[in-house]
Design a protein around this motif. Structure first.
Motif, mmCIF file in Angstrom:
data_model
loop_
_atom_site.group_PDB
_atom_site.id
_atom_site.type_symbol
_atom_site.label_atom_id
_atom_site.label_comp_id
_atom_site.label_asym_id
_atom_site.label_seq_id
_atom_site.Cartn_x
_atom_site.Cartn_y
_atom_site.Cartn_z
ATOM 1 N N ILE A 36 30.940 -80.143 -26.170
ATOM 2 C CA ILE A 36 30.866 -81.412 -26.893
ATOM 3 C C ILE A 36 30.563 -82.539 -25.914
ATOM 4 C CG2 ILE A 36 32.371 -80.736 -28.787
ATOM 5 C CD1 ILE A 36 34.604 -82.277 -27.314
ATOM 6 N N GLN A 37 29.864 -83.528 -26.423
ATOM 7 C CA GLN A 37 29.486 -84.649 -25.563
ATOM 8 C C GLN A 37 30.300 -85.889 -25.894
ATOM 9 O OE1 GLN A 37 27.606 -83.425 -23.383
ATOM 10 N NE2 GLN A 37 27.124 -81.608 -24.586
ATOM 11 N N LYS A 38 30.750 -85.948 -27.133
ATOM 12 C CA LYS A 38 31.604 -87.067 -27.514
ATOM 13 C C LYS A 38 32.656 -86.545 -28.475
ATOM 14 C CE LYS A 38 28.165 -88.743 -30.875
ATOM 15 N NZ LYS A 38 27.378 -87.497 -30.883
ATOM 16 N N ALA A 39 33.757 -87.308 -28.574
ATOM 17 C CA ALA A 39 34.913 -86.806 -29.309
ATOM 18 C C ALA A 39 34.569 -86.437 -30.746
ATOM 19 C CB ALA A 39 36.034 -87.837 -29.268
ATOM 20 N N SER A 40 33.678 -87.205 -31.370
ATOM 21 C CA SER A 40 33.422 -86.952 -32.785
ATOM 22 C C SER A 40 32.596 -85.677 -33.008
ATOM 23 C CB SER A 40 32.721 -88.150 -33.428
ATOM 24 O OG SER A 40 31.486 -88.377 -32.805
ATOM 25 N N PRO A 43 36.572 -83.314 -32.947
ATOM 26 C CA PRO A 43 37.800 -83.977 -32.503
ATOM 27 C C PRO A 43 38.876 -83.001 -32.024
ATOM 28 C CG PRO A 43 37.049 -84.921 -34.563
ATOM 29 C CD PRO A 43 36.182 -83.728 -34.301
ATOM 30 N N ALA A 46 38.103 -81.958 -28.606
ATOM 31 C CA ALA A 46 38.223 -83.131 -27.740
ATOM 32 C C ALA A 46 39.674 -83.402 -27.375
ATOM 33 C CB ALA A 46 37.615 -84.343 -28.430
ATOM 34 N N MET A 47 40.543 -83.397 -28.388
ATOM 35 C CA MET A 47 41.944 -83.716 -28.114
ATOM 36 C C MET A 47 42.587 -82.636 -27.260
ATOM 37 S SD MET A 47 42.466 -86.621 -29.146
ATOM 38 C CE MET A 47 40.818 -87.279 -29.249
ATOM 39 N N ALA A 49 41.003 -80.847 -25.146
ATOM 40 C CA ALA A 49 40.433 -81.024 -23.809
ATOM 41 C C ALA A 49 41.229 -82.059 -23.019
ATOM 42 C CB ALA A 49 38.978 -81.438 -23.904
ATOM 43 N N LEU A 50 41.580 -83.152 -23.686
ATOM 44 C CA LEU A 50 42.307 -84.211 -22.974
ATOM 45 C C LEU A 50 43.667 -83.721 -22.510
ATOM 46 C CD1 LEU A 50 41.490 -87.378 -25.060
ATOM 47 C CD2 LEU A 50 40.226 -86.294 -23.211
ATOM 48 N N LYS A 51 44.339 -82.996 -23.403
ATOM 49 C CA LYS A 51 45.665 -82.496 -23.026
ATOM 50 C C LYS A 51 45.554 -81.543 -21.852
ATOM 51 C CE LYS A 51 47.763 -83.244 -27.404
ATOM 52 N NZ LYS A 51 47.695 -82.737 -28.749
ATOM 53 N N ARG A 53 43.184 -81.337 -19.649
ATOM 54 C CA ARG A 53 42.803 -82.044 -18.421
ATOM 55 C C ARG A 53 44.012 -82.683 -17.759
ATOM 56 N NH1 ARG A 53 37.294 -85.435 -19.726
ATOM 57 N NH2 ARG A 53 36.050 -83.694 -20.473
ATOM 58 N N THR A 54 44.868 -83.306 -18.603
ATOM 59 C CA THR A 54 46.054 -83.946 -18.058
ATOM 60 C C THR A 54 46.956 -82.927 -17.380
ATOM 61 O OG1 THR A 54 45.917 -85.409 -19.939
ATOM 62 C CG2 THR A 54 47.895 -85.534 -18.633
ATOM 63 N N GLN B 101 33.423 -95.591 -30.332
ATOM 64 C CA GLN B 101 33.819 -94.334 -29.686
ATOM 65 C C GLN B 101 33.377 -94.306 -28.222
ATOM 66 O OE1 GLN B 101 33.944 -89.870 -31.120
ATOM 67 N NE2 GLN B 101 31.867 -90.527 -30.786
ATOM 68 N N ILE B 107 35.454 -87.940 -23.265
ATOM 69 C CA ILE B 107 34.886 -86.624 -23.006
ATOM 70 C C ILE B 107 33.877 -86.687 -21.868
ATOM 71 C CG2 ILE B 107 33.530 -84.759 -24.024
ATOM 72 C CD1 ILE B 107 36.450 -85.004 -24.941
ATOM 73 N N SER B 118 46.651 -90.334 -15.709
ATOM 74 C CA SER B 118 46.917 -89.320 -14.684
ATOM 75 C C SER B 118 47.051 -89.980 -13.324
ATOM 76 C CB SER B 118 45.766 -88.320 -14.604
ATOM 77 O OG SER B 118 45.888 -87.364 -15.590
ATOM 78 N N PHE B 558 50.243 -91.530 -23.594
ATOM 79 C CA PHE B 558 49.017 -90.730 -23.628
ATOM 80 C C PHE B 558 48.716 -90.260 -25.043
ATOM 81 C CE2 PHE B 558 47.170 -86.369 -23.048
ATOM 82 C CZ PHE B 558 45.901 -86.801 -22.695
ATOM 83 N N ALA B 569 37.311 -90.701 -33.555
ATOM 84 C CA ALA B 569 36.471 -89.495 -33.553
ATOM 85 C C ALA B 569 36.392 -88.885 -34.948
ATOM 86 C CB ALA B 569 37.020 -88.477 -32.561
#
Lengths: 500, 638
Positions: A36-40, A43, A46-47, A49-51, A53-54, B101, B107, B118, B558, B569
């Motif tokens: 994916i390139q953007k969250a939409s 989603p 995306a979400m 991915a964020l978790k 990554r953290t 967005q 992303i 972070s 977060f 999104a």
């Protein structure tokens, strides 16, 4: 339905745009390597991915920073504790030899030097640092364990509250009225003023420091003052140096110079099972190399400021010590520091000082005996019969005193063997504690590495494309696109007119 | 017996018919790619036969062009316009959502809030490892600073989007005005031309093209009525028609004239972070001056999409009931009570009292502490209530100037206001700029409150009491000195330095701490006093705070930010899908429409052949008849 060129044109254009978009999308996927390139776009991915990554970056912090740092800290601690044990072993070796052997005076003088330098070495280990921070001083990583510079001791004084207990009582054997070299001529001039040295002993408690102030002292035994317990409390001054340990049965004496409390017979019997002996006293002469009371006792520091005022700093000692903890995995904390006050104690220095004092006293009395012998051989003295008689008497007494002191010294060395074995055992316990923690850290480190690898994989699985799939998708899109271009160009070229 | 020359005449009608037919074909072919062009067809009719008084009866006299007809189906137009309004609505929304967005682009970006948070955690951990380290302190302050900058930047971008949406609303309104004018003028021409029964095909195409465009801007309907003459029973319909265009049910133009919309900037803003000069749309003064309500439930099209993005608050505007009014104050009860961090009214702003627009100079609110320990407001009193002077008001009272704000005794206008609803602007059921701004405000206020409480509980490197970690900058660029609520209950004023002052635009790390990192608090005063430079009790709490699942109802900071970015999104994805759907619907309607109306060159080519053949044959007929007459006249019986 009627179909016109325009409809075909529009339709074809729209379809080309569609397949072009798909080529664009798949190309972006291929070049960025991401699904994916953007969250939409998705989603949920995306979400997630964020978790992920953290989590990965948190694990990286544990792995690359916290664990490494904790490890280095404990490494330094371990080395430092090893050094302390080595030095203590050296002292122990002297004790073993001293208990069995007799040193001559030259050897004793050199041992005194060695003992002092060993003491300094042990104390200076307290100033071990990791990345510019003192490792043995709890949260006070900016303050070394012992005073290290002249500036740090100039004008500084402390009100110290020291807590002792009945275990700290020990029977101190000394000589009352020791013969003194510079007094020989006085003895000869006035034999009646001479008092023979004699063996004396008293129960004593050694405070952490010596050279204390003779004022501002308070002692309580389980909360009661000496008077309340029915005893007299006296403070001895320097003029009583020859009879410091000569105390009446109901007396408790405070000797500021040596930092000792001496108990009369009755006082000792009554107080020998006291649980808490609280002594508060003031010390205003510190030397470089002394341990800072900041790290050991509840105390108030009076620190002169550049503007001439005095700043008072109150130090308290938390019961558990000041543990520095690093977070080494999620919600997992590891204590990295070792409390300096457990590793390096005043007792060590005091025990060494006691040994060197006893050695020095023995050397002194030996020197005194040789002086007396010289005087006996000296015509200025041996012509006078009274003098000869007195000198002989002195010589006999000095021999007795020397025997007493030699005996004391041997006993002291014997006791030293036990003491330093105990000291070593204490430090060894700390060493093994550090070792255990390092082992634990190793295991945590392995686990964190694994978790890091796992989460990186999960992260990749979540957001990265599979290149085979992406290439196939791209090829498909490309083929469709080419086909649509080819078809459209043919359709748009020809009309009925071409055939008329 | 018909005339000897009848045949020539008949052949002549054929010639002129085929001439006309091929002219029309030429017109069709020429306009094959003209936008909005509708295919025209020549409708032929046999001319009236004449009686021959012979046994065989009537004889045909040839052909005539009955009319040139537009091949258009009004049903598809209606369908198309209905759906095109929806398509444009989603399309513009999708446009703005993609932009929003991209401001919170987690992303593709390696420097979004995920990374920033972070970084903050890492910086705090580094600092706990060495709380006295100068580098670590600087790194920590910088990490916090970058994060506040990021939030400011997002908020600024959101504001920019609001400005853009507002500008587009103005442009859209002026385009509607211009279309109204053009449609009216074309309508007049068409009516005049069509009175005698002809059809003004090409003018109609122009008009339809404009109406198509209009339908994308705002939902509209078209009613075509025949022109009538006379009165009562003698009323007759003429072949001419007039067109009545309505946008969202309100008349835009008809045969009598056209109406114009106008944009009027709001005197005071509705939401705390609204940009100045957002406009409302009104009918021009000449056209009644009524408001054209952009929040109407039936409104569609680009205009609606823009409004939703500019003013969308997800119905989370301040709402309550009036409990008391005086001549110029209104007290509004909030039920349920509102937390300070959710309060997004401006210090002077606009509000709706019983759906009427009013303005206030100041407010104060009663607060109390709820069961969760949060400070909540249960009642707000707005003072200095004003209204906007209209033309009518100015007519009655000459001292008033139209458009300015004036006071009027509330109790005399409507004593029954008590008990009626009061709210901060309209409830717009869409997540637009105000909604996201509100979310960010809640975020920065809650986080600041939480962290400041920790930071002020400790002491800095010199042992001085800790300052606020996060503050806001006032207009002059100075830090606000923030006061938490002073007690369990009390009165909060707009002028107080409460957390209401902090918002996503002015949020920052205390400049004193940025300037001097000794002011960073890591531990309690007792520790500082005892030189416990490696103690980090406060820092531990702050680190915990950043992962405290109870800080927000959504969870940790977060998770809160995640909920914001996932909201946008999901919304974007939703409009993406609607857009694709509507695009499909509109395309298929348009295809059907084209199926009827568009020019097919093959068809025209074949027509060309047919008509050419017809023309050739008619010529042939004429020359044949000519020969026949020659025979009869010159060679027979002489």
């Amino acid at each position: 339905m009627r179909v016109t060129n325009q409809m075909i044109n529009h339709g074809a254009l729209k379809n080309i745009q569609h397949s072009q978009t798909r080529v664009g999308d798949t190309t972006t996927q291929l070049t960025t390597g991401k699904i994916i390139q953007k969250a939409s776009d998705d989603p949920v991915i995306a979400m997630r991915a964020l978790k992920l990554r953290t989590t990965v970056s948190q694990l990286q912090q544990y792995k690359d920073k916290n664990i490494k740092d904790a490890n280095s800290w404990m490494d330094v601690t371990e080395t430092s504790l090893n050094n302390i044990v080595k030095r203590l072993t050296d002292v122990y070796d002297y004790c073993v030899q001293g208990a069995n052997d007799t040193y001559d005076s030259a050897a004793r003088a050199s041992i005194i030097d060695s003992l002092q330098s060993l003491k300094n070495m042990i104390y200076s280990e307290g100033s071990a640092t990791y990345a510019g921070r003192y490792i043995f001083t709890g949260y006070r990583t900016g303050t070394d364990l012992a005073f290290s510079t002249q500036e740090s001791v100039d004008g500084v004084s402390y009100d110290i509250n020291e807590h002792l207990n009945s275990d700290d009582f020990y029977l101190k054997k000394t000589v009352t009225n020791p013969m003194q070299k510079d007094q020989i001529d006085a003895y000869l001039a006035d034999p009646t003023a001479y008092e023979a040295p004699r063996d004396s002993q008293a129960y004593t408690i050694k405070l952490a420091y010596d050279d204390l102030e003779d004022t501002n002292v308070a002692v309580t035994f389980d909360g009661k003052t000496a008077e309340e317990a029915g005893f007299t409390f006296v403070t001895k001054d320097a003029s009583q140096v020859t009879s410091y340990y000569d105390v009446a049965d109901d007396e408790i004496a405070y000797i500021p110079e040596t930092g000792e409390l001496v108990f009369g017979e009755n006082a000792y019997i009554a107080l020998q099972s006291t649980k808490d002996i609280a002594v508060s006293y003031t010390k205003s002469t510190f030397e470089v190399g002394d341990l800072r009371p900041d790290h050991y006792f509840d105390c108030i520091k009076h620190e002169p400021q550049t503007d001439g005022t005095i700043k008072d700093i109150e130090f308290t000692q938390p019961e558990k010590g000041q543990e520095i903890q690093y977070e080494v995995n999620f919600n997992q904390y590891l204590t990295v520091n070792t409390q300096g006050k457990d590793a390096i104690t005043h007792d060590m220095g005091n025990a060494i000082d006691e040994l060197s004092n006893a050695l020095k006293e023995l050397n002194d009395i030996e020197a005194l005996i040789s002086e007396l012998n010289q005087k006996l051989a000296d015509p200025t003295y041996n012509q006078n019969e009274d003098n000869v008689k007195m000198l002989n008497q002195l010589l006999a007494d000095a021999d007795v005193e020397m025997a007493l002191k030699r005996d004391n010294l041997t006993k002291l060395f014997e006791k030293g063997e036990t003491k330093f074995t105990n000291f070593m055992a204490d430090v060894a316990a700390l060493q093994s504690d550090v070792g255990t923690r390092m082992d634990k850290l190793d295991m945590i480190s392995v686990r964190v590495d694994e978790q890091y690898a796992n989460f990186k994989e999960l992260r990749s699985a979540n957001e990265d494309i599979e290149s085979e799939e992406a290439i196939i998708n791209w090829n498909e899109a490309q083929v469709t696109y080419n086909a649509s271009l080819a078809a459209t160009s043919n359709i748009l070229q020809t009309t009925l007119l071409d055939y008329l | 017996m018909p005339s000897t020359f009848l045949g020539i005449n008949t052949a002549y009608t054929g010639l002129s018919f085929y001439q006309a037919a091929n002219n029309t074909t030429a017109h069709n072919i020429s306009n094959a790619s003209t936008e909005g062009y509708t295919r025209q067809q020549v409708i032929a009719r046999a001319t009236n036969a004449i009686k021959t008084h012979q046994s065989y009866g009537m004889m045909g006299t040839g052909v005539t062009v009955d009319r040139i007809q537009q091949m258009r189906n009004a049903y598809y137009d209606t369908k198309y316009r209905l759906n095109f309004a929806k398509l444009e609505n989603f399309s513009i929304q999708n446009d703005y959502q993609l932009r929003i967005q991209s401001y919170i682009d987690e992303i593709a970006s390696e420097s979004g809030y995920t990374q920033m948070l972070s970084d903050i955690s890492s910086a705090i951990e580094d600092l706990t490892i060495d709380p006295s380290g100068d580098t670590e302190r600087t790194q920590y302050v910088n990490a916090l600073d970058s994060f506040t900058d990021l939030v400011n930047e997002v908020a600024n971008n959101l504001q920019q989007s609001q400005i853009d949406a507002n500008d587009e609303i103005c442009l859209t309104v002026s385009r509607i005005n211009s279309i109204a004018q053009q449609v009216f003028k074309l309508g007049q021409e068409i009516t005049v031309l069509e009175v005698d029964g002809t059809v003004a095909n090409d003018l109609r195409d122009q008009r339809n093209l404009l109406l198509d465009e209009l339908s994308g801007l705002v939902n509209m309907e078209v009613i075509e009525k025949p022109v009538t003459y006379g009165v009562g029973e003698k009323r007759v319909e003429s072949p001419a028609t007039t067109l009545e265009v309505r946008i969202n049910g309100q008349l835009l133009c008809d045969s009598m004239g056209y109406r114009q919309l106008t944009v009027v900037p709001r005197p005071r803003s509705i939401n705390q972070n609204d940009v100045e000069g957002l406009v409302d749309v009104y009918w021009a003064e000449d056209n009644g001056g009524m408001q054209f309500d952009l929040n109407s439930a039936t409104l569609k099209g680009k205009l609606r999409g823009l409004y939703e993005m500019r003013d969308g608050n997800n119905c989370e505007n301040l709402q309550g009931e009036m409990t008391a009014i005086t001549s110029d104050t209104v007290t509004m009860a909030l039920n349920p009570p509102v937390r300070i961090q959710d309060l997004n009214i401006d210090s002077e702003g606009s509000l709706l009292l019983n759906y009427g627009e009013y303005f206030y100079d100041d407010w104060s609110a009663e607060y109390s502490t709820n069961a969760e320990g949060e400070t909540v407001l249960s009642e707000i009193t707005f003072t200095g209530i004003k209204y906007r002077v209209t033309e009518d008001d100015a007519q009655i009272d000459k001292t008033l100037t139209v458009g300015t704000l004036a006071t009027r005794d509330l109790t005399t206008i409507d004593p029954s206001l008590v008990g009626k609803p009061a709210m901060q602007g309209d409830s717009v059921d869409s997540k637009g700029v105000p909604y996201y701004m509100q979310q960010l405000n809640e975020f920065v206020r809650t986080l600041s409150d939480y962290m400041n409480e920790l930071h002020t509980s400790g002491a800095d490197k010199q042992g001085n009491p800790g300052l606020d970690l996060f503050t806001a900058l006032d207009i002059k660029g100075n830090d606000f000195v923030l006061e938490g609520s002073q007690g369990e209950t009390g009165t909060l004023r707009a002028s107080d330095s409460s957390y209401w002052r902090i918002n996503a635009l002015n949020w920052s790390v205390n400049s004193q701490i940025q300037y001097d990192n000794d002011k960073v608090v890591v531990s309690m005063k007792e520790d500082i006093a005892q030189n416990n430079v490696s103690a980090h009790g406060v820092l531990d709490s702050i680190l915990y705070g950043f992962s405290d699942p109870k800080m927000f109802t959504q969870g940790t900071p977060f998770q809160f930010m995640n909920s914001v970015s996932s909201a946008i999104a999901v919304d974007t994805l939703k409009t993406d899908m609607f857009l694709e759907n509507m695009d499909y619907v509109v395309t298929s309607i348009d295809t059907q429409r084209q199926s009827v109306s568009s020019v097919d060159t093959n068809e025209e080519a074949s027509n060309l052949m047919i008509f050419q053949n017809g023309y050739n044959l008619s010529s042939k007929v004429m020359s044949t008849l000519n020969e026949m007459l020659n025979k009869l006249i010159n060679e027979t019986g002489v």
